[in-house]
Design an enzyme around this catalytic site. Structure first.
Site, short mmCIF file in Angstrom:
data_model
loop_
_atom_site.label_atom_id
_atom_site.label_comp_id
_atom_site.label_asym_id
_atom_site.label_seq_id
_atom_site.Cartn_x
_atom_site.Cartn_y
_atom_site.Cartn_z
N ASP A 1 -1.98 -1.43 -4.09
CA ASP A 1 -2.32 -0.03 -4.39
C ASP A 1 -1.02 0.76 -4.45
O ASP A 1 -0.44 1.07 -3.42
CB ASP A 1 -3.25 0.52 -3.30
N TYR B 1 0.88 -1.17 0.00
CA TYR B 1 0.00 0.00 0.00
C TYR B 1 0.92 1.22 0.00
O TYR B 1 1.35 1.70 1.04
CB TYR B 1 -0.93 -0.01 1.22
#
Length: 254
Positions: A144, A103
């Site tokens: 992400d 992330y």
DNA sequence: ATGTCGCCTCATAGGCGA
């Protein structure tokens, strides 16, 4: 082998949606980001046949990996900082493949220490990615990335021009990953497709107008490229009531 | 500037992060 990635924007709020999605799609592995809390419902996923590893913190960040096959945890933090207080990294080995769930920091607003942290994080990730290339174990880096790689990856470049996700520095670093030999699985299979996004803002009916960005990615080390079968974005969960602002991306390997 | 979520708290409103 099917591997999915989904920024769920709070596992507490999205638990039932994730459960429904797993029951419908049954991937071998699911990477999740933005758990946003200390609690993780591992029993819910065990009931569906998945073992899980979660790296959590209070309120922010958080990543987890679900797998039908045994997970061997390699690392829960990205190398290069004495103390990195952010839960943003999880490296495991599943069925002889290194799977890294990231992330990556958002970095907004630009011109702040948050943006510097993002660039530093990408430099540290680059170092790890270089080392993984030298190892025998094939590697998938997914999650992400908070980077819009190219103009084609957003609805309208002009509206992202001041956003950290679209700045030259993170985009150059992302291209650096590709120059190293990693392959963007989605773009490799869909070289010219426009309007393919994994995130849409909650406001201004961005999803309804398909005003989005492609920031959730799978990067494959060269050893895995020959096994790449498909990589698709599943837009359906973004259309549900109370959705995450991201939708799943699904990778299939031979 | 704004829009909308989800988290947290010197908590039922406001700040932070996205």
């Amino acid at each position: 082998m099917q591997i999915a990635s989904w920024n769920v924007n709070s596992i507490k709020t999205r638990r039932d949606q994730v459960k429904d999605w797993l029951e419908e799609h049954a991937p071998d592995v699911l990477l999740m980001q933005e758990l946003k809390g200390l609690e993780f419902p591992s029993e819910t996923f065990r009931g569906l046949g998945y073992e899980s590893i979660a790296v959590t913190q209070k309120a922010y960040n958080g990543v987890a990996i679900l797998s039908r096959s045994p997970i061997k945890v390699v690392s829960k933090s990205l190398a290069g900082l004495e103390v990195d207080s952010h839960a943003r990294f999880l490296e495991v080995i599943i069925k002889d493949v290194r799977i890294v769930n990231i992330y990556l920091p958002n970095g907004n607003p630009i011109g702040t220490e948050k943006f510097e942290y993002k660039l530093d994080w990408m430099d540290r990730l680059r170092g790890q990615m270089k080392r993984w290339l030298a190892s025998e174990i094939p590697t998938i880096v997914g999650g992400d990335f908070n980077v819009i790689p190219e103009d084609i990856d957003c609805h309208k470049p002009a509206s992202w021009i001041k956003d950290a996700l679209f700045q030259p520095e993170p985009r150059e670093r992302y291209r650096g990953f590709l120059d190293m030999g990693y392959v963007d699985a989605f773009r490799a299979l869909h070289p010219d497709e426009k309007g393919q996004f994994t995130f849409w803002d909650y406001f201004r009916q961005a999803f309804e107008h398909n005003r989005g960005i492609r920031i959730d990615h799978f990067l494959l080390s060269p050893k895995l490229v020959g096994r790449l079968q498909s990589c698709e974005i599943d837009k359906d969960p973004r259309g549900l009531p109370k959705p995450s602002d991201h939708t799943p991306i699904v990778l299939t390997l031979d």
